[in-house]
Design an enzyme around this catalytic site. Structure first.
Site, PDB file in Angstrom:
ATOM      1  N   ALA A   1       8.474   3.368   5.984  1.00  7.89           N
ATOM      2  CA  ALA A   1       7.876   2.960   4.708  1.00  7.89           C
ATOM      3  C   ALA A   1       6.719   3.901   4.391  1.00  7.89           C
ATOM      4  O   ALA A   1       6.059   4.408   5.304  1.00  7.89           O
ATOM      5  CB  ALA A   1       7.380   1.520   4.785  1.00  7.89           C
TER       6      ALA A   1
ATOM      7  N   SER B   1       0.424   4.732  -0.553  1.00  3.52           N
ATOM      8  CA  SER B   1      -0.595   5.707  -0.931  1.00  3.52           C
ATOM      9  C   SER B   1      -1.634   5.910   0.157  1.00  3.52           C
ATOM     10  O   SER B   1      -2.290   6.954   0.210  1.00  3.52           O
ATOM     11  CB  SER B   1      -1.283   5.265  -2.221  1.00  3.52           C
ATOM     12  OG  SER B   1      -1.813   3.963  -2.082  1.00  3.52           O
TER      13      SER B   1
ATOM     14  N   LYS C   1       1.655   3.042  12.357  1.00  5.46           N
ATOM     15  CA  LYS C   1       1.141   3.305  11.014  1.00  5.46           C
ATOM     16  C   LYS C   1       0.135   4.444  11.099  1.00  5.46           C
ATOM     17  O   LYS C   1      -0.817   4.382  11.889  1.00  5.46           O
ATOM     18  CB  LYS C   1       0.476   2.054  10.433  1.00  5.46           C
ATOM     19  CG  LYS C   1       0.033   2.226   8.985  1.00  5.46           C
ATOM     20  CD  LYS C   1      -0.818   1.058   8.485  1.00  5.46           C
ATOM     21  CE  LYS C   1       0.008  -0.180   8.276  1.00  5.46           C
ATOM     22  NZ  LYS C   1      -0.774  -1.245   7.580  1.00  5.46           N
TER      23      LYS C   1
ATOM     24  N   ASP D   1      -1.787 -11.186   1.556  1.00  5.83           N
ATOM     25  CA  ASP D   1      -0.713 -10.545   0.788  1.00  5.83           C
ATOM     26  C   ASP D   1       0.655 -10.947   1.345  1.00  5.83           C
ATOM     27  O   ASP D   1       1.408 -10.107   1.859  1.00  5.83           O
ATOM     28  CB  ASP D   1      -0.893  -9.020   0.854  1.00  5.83           C
ATOM     29  CG  ASP D   1      -0.026  -8.280  -0.148  1.00  5.83           C
ATOM     30  OD1 ASP D   1       0.419  -8.916  -1.126  1.00  5.83           O
ATOM     31  OD2 ASP D   1       0.199  -7.067   0.028  1.00  5.83           O
TER      32      ASP D   1
END
Length: 557
Positions: A131, A134, A152, A287
């Site tokens: 994935a 930005s 990540k 989120d």
């Protein structure tokens, strides 16, 4: 320093030019960001007052300006108390996608951050990202013990880019607050500072790792929730290595059905886990969109990506629970009382007009069954009322409102017949019950008495300071006559409560002295054939109950 100044100046001009290009010359001029001659260059540009069109242009502008402004737009889309709904609908379409950066850069960042060659850190590392966003991108890898992990990696130079943008945004916020009534009313500088803190926190992957572990500890007694493990030896501020979750994305309904998952059970577990985070712990995933929630074997729910977190203190949790109860009852006066207790009603707020608008909401949801109510829609309607009355809702509540709205979208796919209202109500009632339990009441009362006693002790010193300032001619008074009666009334209540507390304390000391004295003397405690100590104890208890009642009736502990 010169390089930073040049970079900042160049970026500022780039931001201004992008807004000008997309039709915001009039806005920039009115805000005092550009001079008249800059706006004059766009004199043929029609003044567009259509909020839908403005929203589209703003979406396009923020997308062009990159990650900082995309994040700002996404946060603005949660603030229905600040931004018109037509613009919000366009900002909600902002996509945080970006082109992947090269594997060479990924390798360089990992090796620099973790201090060893990539092939010594991982047995294998997939050079294609799973994935991309930005701020960073995620790669799959294997450790030498055979465990599969998700790594990540932060985008190169993103901190520098974001830092420059944030400093410019703070300057623009100061201009807006100085030049507009709207900016002063809502405190635009404070909003941008809050946004800056949130974004800088999101850039620190160690903070994200700690967020994940905190929620994992919160939910450790719930076997239906699983939080991936953080590998701290392979984590830094720019690299985050966590256990790879092998499951099904929560919105892949066909696949869930095909593999025999119980969607109704999943929906109920998901709602319970979220409101346990919110109302039991006050620290929650901010989120919960389908991409951040996976379903594992055994109907287990796994949350990932803890960069955005919501936080609520005990008082805010209580007020939220009360707000839910008042919304359910359709009690407009109760809703206004809760909003006032939150401290968000301004002196200029027209209470009668506010009550009328809330009454319209009551009519809208009147006789609607609880299971058919959308808590997210109710909150968005409430935020819309707040916008019309220029009421600034606490950012914690707006984050929660957006979280609920996102969660409801997912729940409606898993179980169309379930209402979040059904799920939140037991948590709200439990919280209110706990708050008004005898032990909690005694604790709150003691804290209140202690605070009042501290104020009483400091009164002589405060009067001395005031007297000294007055003698030196440095005493300044700024009294709003419209508020005078309210201030005097509050001071009268406080002084009466202080006096009552002192009397109660003195009475208690007297009773203690009588008890000790009679015990030493070995005599009974009869006066005019009345048991003095027993009567005194009853009087003291009644005084204490009255003090508690007056404090809680005020709604301000």
């Amino acid at each position: 320093m010169i390089k930073i100044s040049i970079r900042r100046t160049y970026r500022f001009q780039e931001i201004v030019n992008t807004f000008l290009k997309n039709g915001f010359s009039h806005v920039l001029f009115r805000l005092g960001i550009t001079e008249r001659r800059a706006a004059a260059k766009m004199k043929n540009e029609p003044l567009d007052m259509n909020l839908h069109n403005i929203g589209q242009k703003l979406n396009r502008t923020l997308q062009e300006l990159g990650p900082t402004f995309i994040k700002l737009g996404q946060i603005a889309s949660t603030r229905r108390d600040l931004v018109p709904i037509e613009i919000i609908r366009e900002l909600e379409k902002l996509q945080d996608h970006a082109e992947p950066f090269s594997f060479e850069e990924v390798q360089q960042i990992i090796e620099k951050e973790l201090g060893n060659p990539l092939d010594e850190l991982f047995e294998s590392f997939n050079d294609r990202p799973l994935a991309t966003a930005s701020i960073g991108q995620v790669h799959a890898a294997y450790l030498y013990n055979g465990e599969k992990v998700a790594v990540k990696v932060q985008r190169p130079d993103i901190r520098q880019t974001v830092g420059t943008d944030l400093s410019i945004l703070k300057e623009i916020a100061s201009i807006i607050e100085n030049n507009t009534d709207w900016g002063k009313l809502y405190g635009v500088r404070a909003i941008i500072n809050e946004f800056a803190d949130s974004l800088l926190s999101e850039l620190d992957y160690e903070t994200e790792g700690r967020n994940a572990e905190r929620i994992s500890r919160q939910m450790k007694k719930d076997p239906s929730v699983y939080i991936p493990k953080i590998h701290w030896e392979l984590t830094s501020k720019k690299v985050l290595t966590m256990e790879m979750i092998e499951g099904i994305k929560s919105d892949h309904i066909d696949l869930l059905d095909e593999q025999g998952y119980d969607r109704k059970l999943l929906a109920r577990k998901l709602v319970n886990s979220m409101f346990s985070q919110v109302l039991d712990h006050g620290f929650f995933h901010g989120d919960p969109h389908p991409g951040n929630i996976y379903i594992m074997p055994g109907n287990v729910i796994s949350f990932i990506d803890f960069g955005m977190i919501g936080v609520m203190d005990d008082q805010l949790k209580l007020q939220f629970a009360k707000l839910i109860m008042e919304l359910e009852r359709g009690n407009t006066k109760g809703i206004i009382k809760v909003l006032d207790a939150m401290g968000i009603l301004q002196d200029e707020t027209d209470i009668k007009s506010l009550q009328k608008d809330l009454g319209m909401l009551k009519t809208k949801y009147y006789d609607v069954p609880l299971k058919n109510m959308s808590l997210g829609d109710i909150f968005m309607d409430l935020f819309g009322v707040a916008y019309r009355h220029q009421i600034k809702i606490p950012s914690e509540i707006t984050v929660l409102g957006k979280t609920i709205l996102t969660l409801e979208g997912l729940i409606s796919k898993l179980d169309p017949n379930m209402s979040i209202m059904d799920g939140v109500e037991p948590f709200g009632k439990k919280l209110i019950k706990e708050y008004y339990s005898p032990s909690s009441l005694l604790k709150s009362a003691w804290e209140s008495v202690s605070e009042n006693a501290e104020i009483l002790v400091n009164i002589p010193r405060d009067f001395k300071d005031i007297s000294t300032a007055a003698k030196k001619g440095k005493l300044k008074l700024d009294i709003n006559l419209r508020q005078t009666s309210f201030i005097l009334r509050r001071m009268d209540i406080i002084s009466n409560r202080l006096a009552f507390s002192v009397i109660l304390l003195a009475f208690s000391i007297l009773m203690t002295g009588l008890i000790i004295g009679s015990a030493i003397a070995g005599e009974n405690n009869m006066l005019l054939n009345l048991p003095v100590i027993e009567v005194g104890a009853i009087v003291a208890f009644l005084m204490f109950v009255f003090l508690l009642f007056s404090i809680f009736k005020s709604g301000r502990m």
